[in-house]
Design a protein around this motif. Structure first.
Motif, short mmCIF file in Angstrom:
data_model
loop_
_atom_site.label_atom_id
_atom_site.label_comp_id
_atom_site.label_asym_id
_atom_site.label_seq_id
_atom_site.Cartn_x
_atom_site.Cartn_y
_atom_site.Cartn_z
N ARG A 1 0.83 -1.20 0.00
CA ARG A 1 0.00 0.00 0.00
C ARG A 1 0.88 1.27 0.00
NH1 ARG A 1 -5.63 1.03 3.42
NH2 ARG A 1 -6.48 2.50 1.91
N CYS A 2 1.83 1.29 -0.91
CA CYS A 2 2.77 2.41 -0.96
C CYS A 2 2.23 3.60 -1.75
CB CYS A 2 4.10 1.95 -1.54
SG CYS A 2 3.99 1.30 -3.21
N LEU A 3 1.04 3.44 -2.35
CA LEU A 3 0.33 4.55 -3.02
C LEU A 3 1.10 5.11 -4.22
CD1 LEU A 3 -0.99 6.45 0.14
CD2 LEU A 3 -2.07 4.60 -1.14
N ILE A 4 1.95 4.31 -4.83
CA ILE A 4 2.65 4.72 -6.05
C ILE A 4 1.79 4.32 -7.26
CG2 ILE A 4 4.71 4.37 -7.48
CD1 ILE A 4 6.25 3.82 -4.86
N PRO A 5 1.50 5.23 -8.17
CA PRO A 5 0.67 4.89 -9.33
C PRO A 5 1.48 4.11 -10.37
CG PRO A 5 1.32 7.20 -9.45
CD PRO A 5 1.86 6.66 -8.14
N TRP A 6 1.60 2.82 -10.17
CA TRP A 6 2.50 2.00 -10.97
C TRP A 6 2.16 2.00 -12.46
CZ3 TRP A 6 6.74 1.20 -8.59
CH2 TRP A 6 6.78 0.96 -7.21
N PHE A 7 0.93 2.21 -12.80
CA PHE A 7 0.50 2.15 -14.19
C PHE A 7 0.66 3.49 -14.91
CE2 PHE A 7 -3.00 3.31 -11.47
CZ PHE A 7 -3.54 4.42 -12.10
#
Length: 636
Positions: free
Chosen positions: A299-305
């Motif tokens: 749940r690191c809240l990085i927008p991977w996409f």
């Protein structure tokens, strides 16, 4: 001319002259040998200090304030009776033997600088763009903004608990922040218990504790066979995941920005767990390619996409061939959690589909998804990748570029190409041994001649050299006495110093200066150690008082013509804990300059002979930072 007979006076005179010359030569030779043996004998004793320094006298502590998790550590002396005090007590008075000197001591900074992080200053960060978290990246002060004062410890500061006790406890006065204990109370990140913090090991996605969460991962991929050694945790919180991996012989580089979660990285380091201030923004992370065996996001809240898979492509760059990426939290297991996350099913499903597509476009394979965990694996090589890229055009394959260049290097949405292989089963760039053999085996980058000037022979010589040097250090400082936990090698070369400390309960941040002649950080990771790139003309990405021992081998020779070594020493003072130790190796001329500055910094220092003897022009400076804190009146 008349012939000289043996019995003649002239012949006797010549013989006598020869005898005198021979006697003279023998006497001189004997004296040389005697003095050499004497010098060698003196060097077999404890290192002899050179020069004068301020002496330290211990004074009494308030018992209520000085109780720690263990007893005191003895101090270690020298052959002449002078003493470097490595004990962890709390208050010192300074008997300044250089009272007549014209050198003025550096002043103490105000208390509001007690947690100063020069390159992650939030006030300065507000000047920069919030898009892609640029304002949370490194933005170091200019010359007109630099401060030249000593960062104070907060009033009531105590020596941290010793490892492994420190994994679960820290002194409240050392990091006086209750915010996380309130904000993350339900998730069991951290709790306040009287004058201490307790770390139950909880996390946003592992309410049962990090240990149980890691056990769940171990059921899906093996964490106990030595194949996985180096890991990176993006958005680490207080680094409980990394803390509990350590007992499995896995070392994690945990990073998080300096943001509203006050002091999370500082808590991690106070626990004795590797961590660094950092964020994935517009620039590459300061690590080489093919560094980590495992990457993790809970749940690191990085927008991977987002941004054509820009951020996941960066994970791909730093992940070793065959390495794993673990994701828990949104959108994984969205069917179960969508209500708690207050998001729609369609929204979460679309997000997961986008992540799946980016992962496939990087030529990754999905290993498993079970419960709250989803795991992907990077391929061992790129033989099959061209076929995959026919379907997934973006991100494209990176063009000619140095994949290890990572210092202020902008991110690019492209797939970092792996070294070429001859067959499908070959590991690109070379396979590494299992841990712990990995630490002492020639790294593939060196074995394959990828680092100019280094080969297997020089690697073996370096390994023996550092075994000898650490044995020499142990005669003066308590390396084997659990006195140190967080160690930094500021010019790590091949990681020999870290390798020689494997048997002790320490971890080492191996720093490779960006100004070095050779980039060896990739080889250090191949040995199973962690580290980062750094320009020592700038501040390091950590909080004050986060390291117990700093080691600098010829660092000042590298930087003395690049920037002011005063600023490097002040930065060392900032990140060193009170009563922490510094070891600096360099030439006599350089160390003399360094020592003149340490006398202004509340350090007690000695210059000692090289381990090979007094005739070696290289010397060793050892220093201890004195205990002092800000005035308690400043708290109000």
């Amino acid at each position: 001319m008349a012939k000289d007979y043996p019995a003649s006076p002239k012949a006797q005179q010549l013989q006598e002259s020869k005898k005198q010359r021979l006697t003279y030569i023998l006497v001189v030779s004997a004296l040389c040998i005697a003095f050499y043996v004497l010098g060698a004998w003196q060097n077999t004793t404890l290192p002899k200090p050179v020069g004068n320094s301020a002496s330290i006298t211990r004074v009494g502590c308030d018992p209520a304030k000085t109780q720690t998790s263990s007893g005191s550590v003895p101090s270690f002396g020298t052959a002449t009776g002078d003493t470097l005090d490595f004990d962890a007590h709390h208050r010192l008075t300074i008997n300044n033997t250089d009272a007549g000197t014209a050198l003025q001591p550096f002043p103490a900074c105000a208390l509001n600088f007690s947690e100063y992080t020069p390159c992650e200053d939030r006030t300065r960060g507000r000047r920069f763009d919030r898009a892609m978290l640029v304002y949370r990246e490194r933005h170091c002060p200019g010359k007109d903004e630099q401060v030249r004062c000593l960062i104070p410890a907060p009033p009531g500061y105590k020596t941290p608990f010793k490892w492994p006790h420190s994994r679960d406890y820290a002194w409240f006065n050392n990091i006086p922040h209750k915010e996380l204990s309130i904000e993350k109370a339900v998730q069991n990140w951290i709790q306040v218990e009287g004058d201490k913090f307790r770390f139950p090991g909880g996390g946003t996605m592992f309410p049962r504790g990090a240990d149980a969460y890691i056990d769940d991962i171990n059921k899906l991929i093996s964490l106990s066979d030595g194949k996985i050694r180096t890991a990176i945790d993006t958005g680490c919180g207080v680094a409980s995941w990394g803390a509990y991996l350590l007992k499995r012989n896995i070392i994690a580089m945990s990073f998080a920005p300096r943001d509203t979660h006050e002091a999370q990285v500082q808590f991690a380091l106070e626990r004795g767990v590797p961590a660094i201030i950092g964020v994935i923004g517009k620039h590459r992370l300061p690590y080489p390619s093919r560094a980590f065996d495992m990457a993790h996001c809970s749940r690191c809240l990085i927008p991977w996409f987002a941004y054509d898979g820009l951020y996941l492509a960066e994970v791909d760059r730093i992940l070793r061939p065959g390495g794993y990426w673990i994701l828990s939290g949104p959108p994984i297991n969205w069917k179960t959690h969508h209500k708690g996350w207050e998001r729609t099913k369609d929204d979460l499903k679309q997000e997961q589909d986008k992540i799946e597509n980016v992962a496939r476009s990087l030529c990754w394979n999905k290993v498993v998804e079970k419960g709250d965990l989803s795991i992907w694996q990077k391929p061992k090589n790129h033989l099959e990748c061209p076929n995959i890229k026919k379907t997934y055009k973006m991100p494209h394959i990176c063009k000619s570029d140095n994949p290890d260049a990572a210092w202020y290097k902008q991110l690019e949405a492209c797939v970092t190409p792996l070294p070429e292989v001859s067959n499908q089963g070959e590991v690109a760039g070379g396979a590494v041994e299992k841990w712990p053999e990995r630490a002492f085996t020639v790294p593939p980058r060196i074995k394959r001649g990828m680092i100019p000037g280094l080969d297997a022979k020089k690697f073996d010589e370096d390994k023996k050299l550092w075994e000898k040097r650490v044995a020499y250090y142990k005669r003066t400082i308590p390396i084997a006495e659990n006195r140190y936990r967080n160690v930094m090698d500021m010019n790590a070369n091949m990681g020999g110093f870290a390798a020689s400390l494997v048997k002790y309960p320490v971890w080492v941040m191996n720093v490779v200066p960006v100004n070095s002649d050779r980039d060896t950080l990739g080889a250090i990771y191949e040995r199973g150690f962690i580290g980062t790139y750094q320009d020592w003309c700038e501040a390091f990405s950590t909080y004050p008082r986060t390291y117990d021992l700093l080691h600098a081998d010829k660092l000042f020779s590298i930087y003395q013509d690049r920037c002011d070594i005063t600023d490097i020493l002040l930065e060392m003072d900032r990140i060193l804990r009170p009563e922490g130790t510094v070891i600096i190796r360099d030439t006599v001329d350089v160390l003399t300059k360094v020592q003149s500055l340490t006398k202004r910094m509340r350090w007690d220092s000695r210059i000692m002979d090289h381990e090979d003897g007094p005739f070696n022009p290289e010397k060793v400076l050892m220093a201890v930072k004195k205990y002092w804190t800000a005035d308690a009146s400043e708290q109000h």
